[in-house]
Design a protein around this motif. Structure first.
Motif, short mmCIF file in Angstrom:
data_model
loop_
_atom_site.label_atom_id
_atom_site.label_comp_id
_atom_site.label_asym_id
_atom_site.label_seq_id
_atom_site.Cartn_x
_atom_site.Cartn_y
_atom_site.Cartn_z
N GLN A 59 30.05 34.91 31.33
CA GLN A 59 29.36 35.93 30.55
C GLN A 59 30.25 37.11 30.19
OE1 GLN A 59 25.75 37.09 32.52
NE2 GLN A 59 24.79 35.08 32.30
N LEU A 60 31.46 37.15 30.75
CA LEU A 60 32.38 38.23 30.42
C LEU A 60 33.10 37.92 29.10
CD1 LEU A 60 33.94 38.88 33.92
CD2 LEU A 60 32.58 40.51 32.61
N PRO A 61 33.21 38.91 28.22
CA PRO A 61 33.92 38.67 26.96
C PRO A 61 35.41 38.45 27.19
CG PRO A 61 33.40 40.99 27.20
CD PRO A 61 32.70 40.29 28.32
N ALA A 62 36.04 37.72 26.29
CA ALA A 62 37.45 37.36 26.44
C ALA A 62 38.36 38.59 26.46
CB ALA A 62 37.87 36.41 25.33
N ASN A 63 37.90 39.70 25.86
CA ASN A 63 38.74 40.89 25.80
C ASN A 63 38.47 41.87 26.94
OD1 ASN A 63 36.20 41.52 24.79
ND2 ASN A 63 36.98 43.08 23.37
N HIS A 64 37.68 41.46 27.92
CA HIS A 64 37.45 42.32 29.08
C HIS A 64 38.74 42.33 29.90
CE1 HIS A 64 35.82 43.97 32.78
NE2 HIS A 64 34.72 44.30 32.12
N PRO A 65 39.19 43.51 30.38
CA PRO A 65 40.46 43.58 31.13
C PRO A 65 40.50 42.66 32.35
CG PRO A 65 39.19 45.60 31.40
CD PRO A 65 38.57 44.84 30.27
N TYR A 66 39.35 42.43 32.94
CA TYR A 66 39.30 41.52 34.08
C TYR A 66 39.72 40.11 33.67
CZ TYR A 66 37.19 38.87 37.96
OH TYR A 66 36.96 38.02 39.01
N MET A 67 39.38 39.75 32.42
CA MET A 67 39.73 38.42 31.90
C MET A 67 41.15 38.41 31.34
SD MET A 67 36.94 36.71 32.43
CE MET A 67 36.96 35.29 31.32
#
Length: 281
Positions: A59-67
């Motif tokens: 559910q996290l977007p690809a541009n989230h820093p975690y990703m």
């Protein structure tokens, strides 16, 4: 004599059986949110770390820093600046206590009780898998947070959480919290019914404490204590007898905790995974 490894595996099985490790559910209002995309991981609070680690990965977007930066659990443990700061634990737990003070242990509707259980299991995971601190420091922190509580509900909740952490640290200071509970006749409704056709049974705080202490003495510390004098119909008398026994034998219990933890086959009894909630910013 049972091996420490075998006993530990029993503890892990029990703890994980009581946890909800896989099912994703909407996160409750008191649970930390997923940190925003604009916040750098180096600036995360421990609540932010908990929020992102317990978010469903897909559910996290690809541009989230975690990703993007692939800063997963191991990175937070090794390189996140907050991992060596025990006050981060204070902030996280106190925040949850303040926000969820109405959620008494085992007395909520089934779904709320499940979410509360997940929350505290995940907090335990964060302390043990993310924070880069020695065990005595973590125990000091738990006891400091407990001592800071003035509200009865929050103190009860914190005491229950800290006491359960004994099985991961084998610190007698945490086991001693169960001794305090042996005087508490407060009744509560257990989380699970025996079947769909029966109501959830009731118990008391002192009965639960008695069971956990005896489990610790015989299944974890392998002390071969005769349980018969304590497991009697008169609950108050049985708990009082156990309290007297612990007072008389406390030095032996403390030594056994140190001996067991020093055994190289002891691997602890900590949750191995974190439960996920749906994303929420």
């Amino acid at each position: 004599m049972k091996s420490i490894a075998h006993v530990t595996s029993l503890c892990i099985t029990l703890m994980l059986a009581l946890s909800f490790t896989h099912a994703a559910v909407p996160r409750p209002a008191f649970y930390p949110s997923t940190p925003s995309i604009s916040k750098a991981t180096e600036e995360y609070t421990l609540a932010d770390v908990l929020g992102v680690l317990s978010t469903i990965f897909d559910q996290l977007p690809a541009n989230h820093p975690y990703m993007v930066e692939k800063k997963y659990k191991d990175w937070f443990n090794k390189k996140w600046p907050g991992a060596k700061d025990p006050t981060k634990i204070d902030e996280l737990i106190q925040g949850i206590l303040d926000a969820a003070s109405v959620h008494l242990p085992y007395t909520n509707p089934k779904d709320d009780s499940k979410k509360t259980s997940i929350t505290w299991k995940n907090v335990s995971f964060m302390m043990n898998q993310v924070m880069d601190l020695k065990d005595p420091v973590k125990v000091d922190t738990l006891l400091r947070i407990l001592a800071a509580q003035t509200d009865v509900i929050k103190k009860t909740r914190m005491r229950a959480f800290a006491a359960r952490e004994f099985f991961g640290y084998l610190d007698p200071r945490l086991l001693a919290l169960y001794i305090e509970m042996l005087d508490d006749a407060t009744a509560y409704t257990e989380k699970h019914a025996m079947s769909e056709n029966t109501s959830r049974p009731t118990s008391t705080i002192r009965r639960d404490a008695r069971g956990r202490i005896l489990w610790a003495l015989n299944k974890v510390l392998d002390m071969n204590v005769d349980e018969a004098p304590f497991e009697i119909a008169d609950e108050a008398a049985g708990c009082a007898a156990l309290k007297t026994w612990l007072t008389d034998n406390w030095a032996q219990v403390v030594a056994k905790c140190a001996e067991t933890k020093a055994d190289p086959t002891w691997i602890g009894a900590l949750p191995e995974s974190i439960s996920n909630f749906d994303v929420r910013y």
